[in-house]
Design a protein around this motif. Structure first.
Motif: not given
Length: 156
Positions: A27-30, A127-128, A122-123
């Motif tokens: 998973v990268t950047k959602g 979590d996502e 991306y702080l």
């Protein structure tokens, strides 16, 4: 020797991704990526796999999904990245980018030395990401909590 990934080594690469990244999903950047059939390159020495890189090209950008050198400090990672950069150029990409997590201090140093620029932080992104891939551990290298994504870009 650097080669395009082939069917002879794909099962071994997929097994290593399962072991190292609880793959095949990253998973990268959602965004969820299935690496099991992603394009890539392998490093082979005397018939043995010594490293691999998997990438995707979309909208004029090339994203490195996974990079793994099985032998550190032998130039394998650099050779693999150079192969991806060449492919990106051939496909008229503007940049090659990747995501690493805040605990991966070795990679953060490596990418900057190679010439990648830090282009995004991306702080609390993990979590996502954990909602999409619950197997992502809470703690990473040296016991550092895995929380943030760092984006690095190499402009071609």
């Amino acid at each position: 020797m650097i080669l395009p990934i082939n069917n002879n080594f794909r099962p071994q690469v997929n097994l290593l991704i399962a072991e190292e990244w609880a793959g095949p999903v990253v998973v990268t950047k959602g965004t969820v990526h299935d690496t099991s059939n992603a394009d890539g390159f392998i490093s082979v020495d005397d018939g043995k796999l010594t490293g691999y890189v998997l990438y995707t090209i979309e909208n004029g950008q090339c994203e490195i999904l996974v990079l793994h050198s099985l032998l550190e400090n032998h130039g394998i990672g650099s050779s693999l990245i150079k192969s991806v950069i060449q492919t990106a150029k051939e496909n008229h990409c503007k940049c090659v980018w990747l995501i690493t997590t805040n605990d991966n201090t070795h990679a953060i140093r490596y990418y900057q030395k190679f010439g990648f620029e830090l282009t995004g932080v991306y702080l609390n992104a993990l979590d996502e990401s954990r909602k999409l891939k619950p197997s992502i551990p809470q703690l990473g290298n040296e016991g550092i909590p895995i929380k943030h994504e760092f984006e690095f870009s190499y402009f071609v």
